[in-house]
Each structure stands twice: as C-alpha cells, then as structure tokens.
Design an enzyme around this catalytic site. Structure first.
Site, PDB file in Angstrom:
ATOM      1  N   LYS A 113       0.862  -1.173   0.000  1.00  0.00           N
ATOM      2  CA  LYS A 113       0.000   0.000   0.000  1.00  0.00           C
ATOM      3  C   LYS A 113       0.898   1.223   0.000  1.00  0.00           C
ATOM      4  O   LYS A 113       1.943   1.234   0.665  1.00  0.00           O
ATOM      5  CB  LYS A 113      -0.909   0.020   1.228  1.00  0.00           C
ATOM      6  CG  LYS A 113      -1.790   1.267   1.293  1.00  0.00           C
ATOM      7  CD  LYS A 113      -2.675   1.291   2.527  1.00  0.00           C
ATOM      8  CE  LYS A 113      -3.515   2.563   2.547  1.00  0.00           C
ATOM      9  NZ  LYS A 113      -4.397   2.620   3.743  1.00  0.00           N
ATOM     10  N   SER A 115       0.744   5.877  -0.535  1.00  0.00           N
ATOM     11  CA  SER A 115      -0.022   7.082  -0.823  1.00  0.00           C
ATOM     12  C   SER A 115       0.070   7.365  -2.312  1.00  0.00           C
ATOM     13  O   SER A 115       1.146   7.229  -2.906  1.00  0.00           O
ATOM     14  CB  SER A 115       0.549   8.276  -0.051  1.00  0.00           C
ATOM     15  OG  SER A 115       0.425   8.099   1.338  1.00  0.00           O
ATOM     16  N   ALA A 166      -2.129  13.617   1.807  1.00  0.00           N
ATOM     17  CA  ALA A 166      -2.501  14.741   2.671  1.00  0.00           C
ATOM     18  C   ALA A 166      -1.508  15.889   2.532  1.00  0.00           C
ATOM     19  O   ALA A 166      -1.901  17.061   2.407  1.00  0.00           O
ATOM     20  CB  ALA A 166      -2.573  14.267   4.128  1.00  0.00           C
ATOM     21  N   HIS A 204      -7.412   8.829   8.187  1.00  0.00           N
ATOM     22  CA  HIS A 204      -7.932   7.618   8.830  1.00  0.00           C
ATOM     23  C   HIS A 204      -9.016   7.971   9.856  1.00  0.00           C
ATOM     24  O   HIS A 204      -9.818   8.871   9.643  1.00  0.00           O
ATOM     25  CB  HIS A 204      -6.799   6.811   9.460  1.00  0.00           C
ATOM     26  CG  HIS A 204      -5.735   6.391   8.498  1.00  0.00           C
ATOM     27  ND1 HIS A 204      -5.995   6.065   7.182  1.00  0.00           N
ATOM     28  CD2 HIS A 204      -4.384   6.255   8.649  1.00  0.00           C
ATOM     29  CE1 HIS A 204      -4.874   5.728   6.578  1.00  0.00           C
ATOM     30  NE2 HIS A 204      -3.883   5.846   7.438  1.00  0.00           N
TER      31      HIS A 204
END
Length: 317
Positions: A113, A115, A166, A204
């Site tokens: 996984k 970003s 983010a 999250h």
C-alpha cells in the site's frame, strides 16, 4: 464442566445455532492471529473449562453433515472453490502509511500500500493495481486547529508524512504554509491539542474524532479538491513490483478484488480482525471509516478513478 464452542465466522455458526439455539457458541475470527486473540480474550472473560474449535476449515464437501466430526488428514488449498482458491503464500507486515511509503521508495516490498502522491517517484519500479485503492468523495484529509485559532495565524503544521496525499494536498491548496513536520498520523490530533503545532492534517479515524480533543475544522481538503476538479480524491493505492511475473500480478489483483467483494457481502466477519489493527475501537467509528474509504473504486478504479489519479499525480494509468 463449562464448555464453549469457538467458530470462526457467523456464517459457519448459523447451522449450529439453528439446530441447537442454546449452544454456547463464540465467534473466534478467521486466521491464526484473529483466533488466538479471540481465544485469549474469551478465556480471560469467561473462564471455560474446555474449548472446542469447530468450523468448515475451508471444506467444500457438502456430503459432510452439520455437527459430524471428521479427522483432517491433510489440507490442499487447491481444493477450495475456484473463486477463492489461493496458490500463493503472503508474508504480511503492517506499518504506518509513511513507513510504507518509505519502504516502497526503497524498493523493499513486492506488493505494498502507498499514498497516491508517491506514485510518480516509484512508477518505474512498481505498477498500480486496479483493485485495493482508497478513493472517494467527502473522505479526504481534514485540516484542523485548536478552537478559536485564526486561520491566517497558522504556520507550523503536523502532517502524516511528507510523501502522503494529505501533504500533497496541503502543498497544492495552501502553498504559503511551508513549516510542515511529519508526525505519526495517530499522534497529530493530540499534539495539536497540546499546542505543539498550530494545526494538523488528519487522516484515517482521526477525521471522525478530533472534536473530542477540542479541535475545529479549518478546511476539508477533500471537499476543496472536489470543488476544483470535480473528481474523487485518490488517497491510497496498492502497487506491485514490475519484476513480478505478469501472471502473479494479475492473480494478486484478482485476490484483492475477491477479498473486497466478499467483505462487502459479509461485513461482520472481518470486524475482529479490523479491531486488532484499528486505532479507534468504537464500532461506529469503524463503520464510518469503512463506509468512507472502501467503495466501488476499491473494487476497480474505472475510468473516473483513473482520471482522478492522472489529475493528482500526472501519471498515465
């Protein structure tokens, strides 16, 4: 003598509950880690004299009657129904998203996984998988500060990692804010509440609980993204090393799709496993988290999802 019956899932327990409504059944979860954790908790809370582990053990032989006892001489994964057949073993490790990004950047994982913001840096070594992504509308990072903080006074901002989506959104939407420091995502809200930073960007579960710490919303970065692009926001992706055989990459993608599809249809079966790894254990927070981040884009990016990825990263997918 007090006996309890441990069964991995509600689906497996249903026939026994129907046949014996008073059976002392407890749900243990799927897999060794989940079963071990549940068993330890049940022993500590209920002090049984004897435990019986029951279930189908992946069997597909319908000639075996419910409550019939069988001796397992061996198991072959290939005997599972074709849709759920798994031919490979996976060694799974869990890390904070910024650590996952760092490891992918270093080329340490076969499958990871990441970003989406990291994709341009690693695209020569990793390929994006169609299943397993976190995209959506109304589910982006939130920019928060202590109550009463004037937005124009914000200088020092905690972000969940320099390679995260983010942080990429902060750079795009608030280019004048340059004093950003990476902080473990679960520690950002408490650090802002203590005054260590002027503001923070939450991801999250943090986006659902920050008000409990006396923080208020400065901006919903996902809403700002959507208002400017009209597209869903790409947050997290699953990538596979390009050196893996194409057949294996396709199989991993199939497994991801099938797993998510199964989880949609059997939500409660994964709850124990989720709670083993969640920062917030409140069922409502967990449900909100899943509803926000796991959706049709997780099954397949589709044309719109791919346009969104191109808009954020500049990478053709």
């Amino acid at each position: 003598m007090r006996t309890l019956i441990l069964i991995p899932t509600e689906t497996e327990a249903a026939p026994l509950r129907a046949a014996c409504p008073d059976a002392p059944v407890r749900i243990a979860g799927v897999g060794m880690a989940a079963a071990a954790a549940a068993t330890a908790r049940i022993i500590a809370e209920e002090h049984p004299d004897r435990l019986i582990l029951a279930g189908i053990a992946g069997a597909s032989d319908r000639s075996v009657a419910v409550c019939e006892v069988v001796a397992v001489a061996g198991e072959r994964i290939a005997e599972l129904p074709g849709k759920y057949a798994v031919r490979y073993a996976f060694e799974v490790a869990y890390y904070d998203i910024e650590e996952l990004n760092r490891r992918a950047e270093a080329g340490e994982a076969d499958v990871s996984k990441i970003s989406y913001a990291l994709l341009p840096e690693i695209q020569s070594r990793y390929t994006l998988l169609d299943s397993g992504s976190a995209l959506g509308r109304g589910n982006g990072p939130v920019f928060v500060a202590r109550q009463g903080t004037p937005p124009d006074s914000i200088r020092r901002v905690a972000v969940p990692g320099m390679h995260t989506t983010a942080n990429a959104l902060m750079s795009r939407l608030y280019p004048s804010i340059t004093q950003k420091k990476p902080v473990l995502f679960s520690e950002i809200a408490p650090a802002v509440a203590r005054g260590e930073y002027d503001a923070g960007v939450l991801i999250h579960e943090g986006r659902f609980v920050y008000r409990k710490l006396g923080l208020e919303l400065v901006a919903d970065l996902g809403e700002l993204w959507e208002s400017r692009t009209g597209l869903p926001l790409p947050l997290g992706a699953i990538v596979a090393r390009r050196t893996l055989p194409e057949e294996l990459r396709c199989e991993i993608e199939r497994l991801l799709h099938t797993s998510i599809e199964y989880a949609f249809a059997h939500r409660e079966e994964s709850r124990i496993y989720i709670k083993e790894h969640a920062r917030e254990l409140d069922d409502r927070v967990i449900d909100h988290h899943i509803d926000f981040f796991v959706n049709s884009y997780s099954l397949s990016l589709g044309d719109e999802g791919r346009r969104a990825v191109r808009e954020l990263t500049g990478v053709e997918v």
